[in-house]
Design a protein around this motif. Sequence first.
Motif, short mmCIF file in Angstrom:
data_model
loop_
_atom_site.label_atom_id
_atom_site.label_comp_id
_atom_site.label_asym_id
_atom_site.label_seq_id
_atom_site.Cartn_x
_atom_site.Cartn_y
_atom_site.Cartn_z
N UNK A 190 0.82 -1.21 0.00
CA UNK A 190 0.00 0.00 0.00
C UNK A 190 0.85 1.27 0.00
N UNK A 191 0.33 2.37 -0.51
CA UNK A 191 1.12 3.62 -0.63
C UNK A 191 1.75 4.06 0.69
N UNK A 192 1.06 3.87 1.82
CA UNK A 192 1.59 4.33 3.10
C UNK A 192 2.92 3.66 3.43
N UNK A 193 3.09 2.42 2.99
CA UNK A 193 4.32 1.68 3.28
C UNK A 193 5.49 2.32 2.55
N UNK A 194 5.28 2.73 1.30
CA UNK A 194 6.34 3.41 0.55
C UNK A 194 6.56 4.82 1.11
N UNK A 195 5.48 5.49 1.46
CA UNK A 195 5.59 6.88 1.92
C UNK A 195 6.45 7.01 3.17
N UNK A 196 6.36 6.03 4.07
CA UNK A 196 7.17 6.13 5.28
C UNK A 196 8.55 5.50 5.12
N UNK A 197 8.85 5.02 3.90
CA UNK A 197 10.21 4.55 3.62
C UNK A 197 10.52 3.18 4.19
N UNK A 198 9.54 2.30 4.27
CA UNK A 198 9.78 0.97 4.81
C UNK A 198 10.74 0.21 3.90
#
Length: 341
Positions: A190-198
């Motif tokens: 999901x986008x949130x995973x990329x957004x926080x730099x996981x």
Amino acid sequence: MKSPDQITIADVARHAGVAGSTVSYVLSGKRAISEVTRNRVLASVRALGYHPNAGARALASRRANVIALVLPLRVGMQVPVVMQFAMAVVTSARSFDHDVLLVTSDEGPAGLRRIAASAMVDGILLMDVELDDSRVPLLRDLTRPSVLIGFPADATGLTCVDLDFHRAGQVCVEHLAQLGHRRIALLGAPPAVYDRGTGFAHRTRAGFTEAAHRHGVTTVTRPLPEGTTAVRQGLLDLLDRHPDVTALVVQNEAAVGPVLATLPTLGRRVPQDVSVVAICPDPFAEQTSPMVTSVPVPAEEVARQAVALLMRKLREDPVPDATLLSPRLTVRDSTAAPPPP
């Protein structure tokens, strides 16, 4: 005759014909003991039914016999997979006679400092590691030993273990390229995973892109939102914009089933028209229809290695800085050569 709860270290020592200190070293692992002596002591422990008193042992060693698993529950995390890791950590810790304190609140460095400053835990396991994780500088300075399940961008001075996700992305492309696919899409977390730099998501995407370039494969990469409706819309948009895509790599456990279910409704049979590879734990891959070719995320093995590394650090034994598990691809029913042009 004494009952098991009355048996003492002295009783075990007499039975094994060794000093009491030797029994203590065998049970604590604080000092190297020969294999022959160790086996003799453990045989006496089993024969007498000796069970060390956890409270007394903790007082004597100034240990809590508890480790913390810091697992903040954030947007985009797949809870079933997270629980696989958590249960494996608990099981592995119990094999070392340790319990686990599960910390799910996202308190960042302040939360780590609070945990480390207390007498509740002996060491810390950290999950959901970001590339630029704000907790990392503190981990280097803490007196409590720690192990990360995942890698930040700069892992200097840290102990980290994980699946080699960069290589996992490459393995998926290599399999599809060998089958003849020349237009592949990565449907990611999901986008949130990329957004926080996981870290795992970004490393997979980097390996995927690198291997595609090396094999002359054209790629599309996009995050995939959560929910069956969002998955369907994402596939509709992808195939509308890129109708020549003949293979998908899915790194989103919750989306694997919906992707396989949605493709036939869009006129794309699996694998005759579109091949699908997933990066996910085996249970997700084996329960789909068709069963999906996958690179498994070895949650139990990663957790076991992480706990073992932390126990070695508690004994002040040397440990490697980085432990990367090599990915393996299991071919099932969802991949085949692309349809003729």
